[in-house]
Scaffold this active site. Structure first.
Site, PDB file in Angstrom:
ATOM      1  N   SER A  55       0.642  -1.120  -0.271  1.00 57.76           N
ATOM      2  CA  SER A  55       0.005   0.034  -0.003  1.00 57.76           C
ATOM      3  C   SER A  55       0.908   1.177  -0.004  1.00 57.76           C
ATOM      4  O   SER A  55       1.781   1.568  -0.896  1.00 57.76           O
ATOM      5  CB  SER A  55      -0.943  -0.010   1.155  1.00 57.76           C
ATOM      6  OG  SER A  55      -2.060   0.844   1.189  1.00 57.76           O
ATOM      7  N   ASP A  62     -10.429  -3.575  -5.005  1.00 54.26           N
ATOM      8  CA  ASP A  62      -9.109  -2.694  -4.390  1.00 54.26           C
ATOM      9  C   ASP A  62      -9.369  -1.253  -5.349  1.00 54.26           C
ATOM     10  O   ASP A  62      -9.068  -1.310  -6.760  1.00 54.26           O
ATOM     11  CB  ASP A  62      -7.958  -3.175  -4.499  1.00 54.26           C
ATOM     12  CG  ASP A  62      -6.893  -2.237  -3.825  1.00 54.26           C
ATOM     13  OD1 ASP A  62      -7.180  -1.112  -3.266  1.00 54.26           O
ATOM     14  OD2 ASP A  62      -5.757  -2.526  -3.568  1.00 54.26           O
ATOM     15  N   HIS A  88      -8.059  -4.916  -0.718  1.00 54.06           N
ATOM     16  CA  HIS A  88      -6.992  -4.252  -0.043  1.00 54.06           C
ATOM     17  C   HIS A  88      -6.593  -4.490   1.281  1.00 54.06           C
ATOM     18  O   HIS A  88      -7.546  -4.254   1.824  1.00 54.06           O
ATOM     19  CB  HIS A  88      -7.271  -2.590  -0.318  1.00 54.06           C
ATOM     20  CG  HIS A  88      -5.826  -1.911  -0.177  1.00 54.06           C
ATOM     21  ND1 HIS A  88      -4.834  -1.402  -1.070  1.00 54.06           N
ATOM     22  CD2 HIS A  88      -5.807  -1.031   1.034  1.00 54.06           C
ATOM     23  CE1 HIS A  88      -3.857  -0.824  -0.498  1.00 54.06           C
ATOM     24  NE2 HIS A  88      -4.312  -0.618   0.742  1.00 54.06           N
TER      25      HIS A  88
END
EC number: 3.1.1.71
Length: 362
Positions: free
Chosen positions: A145, A302, A332
């Site tokens: 991320s 995501d 995610h």
């Protein structure tokens, strides 16, 4: 509008912080006798995971890992990332360096980037690698991320540093956030209200990271900051033209959102929106061509799916060997959720695939 966005983001952060703190009380995953030490690399705190030495080896592989959390949450020391790095160290028989970069609101861009870069460059010094018995030719840089954002940006900078004698062999990016140019890619449109990361939350993470104002959220959401009349954005448009970079299975029937007239003042106030240290997907082709063999993990559910897929496509076009590992049923953040009560199959599946790629290529 400002108050609504602030309250929604505050609620989201409170929930995520609660979850992180709750998970942190859980017992760490039992592993082999991994030595865990906290250190400081050029002023940046790190946590180092070292597997026991084996009689038949002299040097180990290594991974520099940068955790996610929107540049604002989590830590190398929380159980979620502690468990991941322990498992990586054990599974790969590798030294794992987890970077404890400073977070929003204590600091904003570019400080998180500078922390990650300083810690990584310190570790890559031959004498430091020797101290940890690491093979200088077998080092990866990785992150998930926002950590994937920092890993990609750091890797790009390392590739330009002529003074370095050691550079990463690999980079492995887990559902990375790589651009703030277009908040209407197909994955942003498809997953705009998808937990764990709704589109408005990702926009507000960006605003916090680049020290902006929530009043700009709506303009960012409709791409007013990169409209056709915003001269500074024009030269970057082709670098993330998703109509050319994404496969049909990702594009589906979604249409580009390109404003004719927008607000040029936004990028004047927030130049980081077009700064490759913050948005690695905007890097030029020459920089991309210098990147090492790359792994990019993406999840269908995501908003950031297309960031990773576009980066993989651009790297491949620049001649870099790339593995795009796409998971159709995953979301995610799933890779760190592998411990009860959130021992999701999606987490185990993605983590195992990621570690398998590292094991085969590092």
């Amino acid at each position: 509008c400002h108050l609504i966005h602030y309250l929604r983001l505050s609620h989201h952060l409170i929930v995520l912080n609660y979850l992180i703190c709750t998970f942190d009380k859980l017992k760490s995953v039992s592993s082999e006798d991994i030595k865990i030490t906290d250190a400081v690399f050029d002023g940046v705190e790190v946590r180092v995971f070292e597997p026991p030495a084996k009689a038949d080896e002299s040097l180990k592989r290594s991974v520099v890992y940068i955790h996610g959390g929107g540049w604002a949450l989590a830590s190398a020391r929380t159980s979620l990332y502690n468990n991941l790095c322990r498992i990586m160290a054990e599974s790969l028989n590798a030294v794992v360096v987890s970077v404890e970069y400073r977070l929003v609101p204590e600091v904003c861009f570019p400080e998180q980037y500078h922390d990650a870069l300083r810690a990584t460059k310190h570790f890559l010094q031959p004498d430091v690698l020797a101290e940890y018995s690491v093979d200088p030719s077998r080092i990866a840089i990785s992150g998930d991320s926002a950590g994937g954002n920092l890993a990609a940006a750091v890797c790009q900078q390392l590739s330009k540093d002529e003074d370095l004698t050691v550079r990463p062999k690999l980079q492995a990016l887990i559902y990375p956030v790589l651009q703030a140019f277009d908040f209407n890619t197909p994955s942003y449109q498809q997953n705009m209200n998808m937990p764990v990361l709704p589109r408005y939350v990702m926009v507000n993470y960006w605003i916090d990271y680049i020290n902006g104002n929530y009043d700009l959220a709506h303009e960012l959401l409709i791409n007013n900051h990169t409209a056709l009349n915003v001269g500074r954005a024009l030269s970057f448009r082709a670098r993330l033209n998703w109509t050319a970079l994404l496969p049909p299975s990702f594009k589906k029937s979604y249409k580009p959102v390109v404003q004719t007239t927008g607000t040029a003042a936004i990028v004047e106030r927030l130049p980081a929106l077009l700064d490759v240290r913050a948005v690695p997907l905007l890097a030029d082709d020459a920089t991309l061509a210098r990147q090492p063999r790359t792994y990019v993990l993406t999840c269908e559910n995501d908003v950031l799916r297309d960031d990773g897929a576009m980066y993989a496509a651009r790297l491949e076009r620049a001649g870099v060997p790339v593995t795009l590992d796409h998971f159709h049923d995953c979301f995610h953040g799933c890779m760190i959720f592998t411990v009860w009560p959130t021992d999701f199959s999606a987490g185990v599946q993605t983590r195992n695939s990621y570690i398998k790629w590292l094991d085969e290529n590092l």
